[in-house]
Scaffold this motif. Structure first.
Motif: not given
Length: 313
Positions: A238-256
């Motif tokens: 992607a370009t400079a566009a970003t999204a803000r998400i909330r992620l549960r603690r100690d999960s979703g390591y690929p997203l982190r």
């Protein structure tokens, strides 16, 4: 019929390779059982010439020798039909070993394993378990082998495909260009005839049988980077566009790992800023209740629609 012809060609090849002198057509006709069923000399001559041409197309070098009395004999000399010694450096052998692992869950797993054993027997520097980390590339999708063959032979295919946000699959007609494994999933890139453009398909979303539908009509690019295409659709490129998400603690390591910024919210949630591109909603849906989209609103709406479609089955 195909089995009978293959057996006939094999017998002819064995006869030609296991003789020290040229063998005439008369002798070959008497030696090969499949030729006994041909009663007409003209029919036998046509069959023999076709078989000889087929063997030559398969790579067998057949010499034609004329005798003193003008008769012709045939033989396949062993010195002209022997492959050269295999010479691979450690990096090339490792690449072959890794490629063989693609078949560990496919029908050719036994053949791939046998090929590696033959390489070891020939002295190729291949070691199966010298590394502490052993890469695995499974190919469990039923469509994998049919698509691989169609890609190699440049044949268009038809299959039913269910998009991530769809309830039912829909028919697609595709000219397959390349297959690639990315993040544990196999993807196909090719020309979608109905849409007249390049499309990428995740093999696990193909249902039913893959059917061959003729030759290619679109020009195949010189370079096909499936991973780059998939990444672009998934928001990786992607370009400079970003999204803000909330992620549960100690999960979703690929997203982190993708996040450009991470901020703790409370004891249970972190807020991440991730690159935003086409298909991000499909990836976020895989994390289920561990993800909440804060912004942009269009991404939140797409994710909600996708989850509702999945819930309806």
């Amino acid at each position: 019929m195909a089995i009978a012809k293959a057996e006939r060609l094999m017998n002819l090849a064995l006869c030609l390779m296991n003789t020290r002198r040229p063998v005439s057509k008369r002798e070959l006709r008497a030696s090969i059982e499949a030729y006994h069923e041909v009663t007409s000399d003209e029919s036998f001559n046509r069959m023999f010439e076709r078989d000889k041409d087929d063997l030559r197309e398969l790579g067998l070098v057949i010499d034609t020798v004329e005798s003193i009395d003008g008769d012709f004999g045939y033989l396949a000399r062993s010195d002209r039909n022997r492959l050269p010694d295999i010479a691979l450096d450690p990096e090339e052998a490792a690449a072959l070993a890794l490629a063989a692992k693609v078949w560990q869950q496919a029908r050719l797993a036994e053949a791939a394993s046998g090929a590696l054993q033959k390489l070891r027997a020939a002295g190729v520097p291949y070691e199966d378990a010298t590394s502490a980390l052993e890469p695995r590339i499974p190919a469990p999708e039923p469509a994998f082998e049919a698509l691989m063959v169609a890609t190699r032979e440049r044949k268009a295919v038809a299959f039913d495909y269910r998009k991530a946000n769809a309830v039912r699959p829909e028919p697609r007609l595709v000219e397959p260009w390349a297959l690639e494994c990315w993040r544990g999933h196999w993807y196909l890139a090719g020309h979608d005839r109905d849409r007249g453009d390049v499309r990428v398909f995740r093999l696990s979303r193909i249902s039913g049988r893959v059917k061959v539908r003729g030759a290619f009509t679109a020009e195949v690019p010189d370079h096909i980077d499936v991973r780059e295409t998939v990444a672009r659709w998934a928001g990786e490129g992607a370009t400079a566009a970003t999204a803000r998400i909330r992620l549960r603690r100690d999960s979703g390591y690929p997203l982190r790992a993708r996040a450009v910024a991470t901020t703790p919210v409370d004891a249970d949630w972190d807020e991440l800023e991730v690159p935003y591109g086409h298909g991000l909603d499909a990836w976020l849906a895989e994390f289920g209740p561990d993800v909440v989209v804060v912004a942009p609103e269009e991404l939140r709406a797409d994710l909600v629609d996708r989850l509702r479609a999945v819930a309806k089955g």
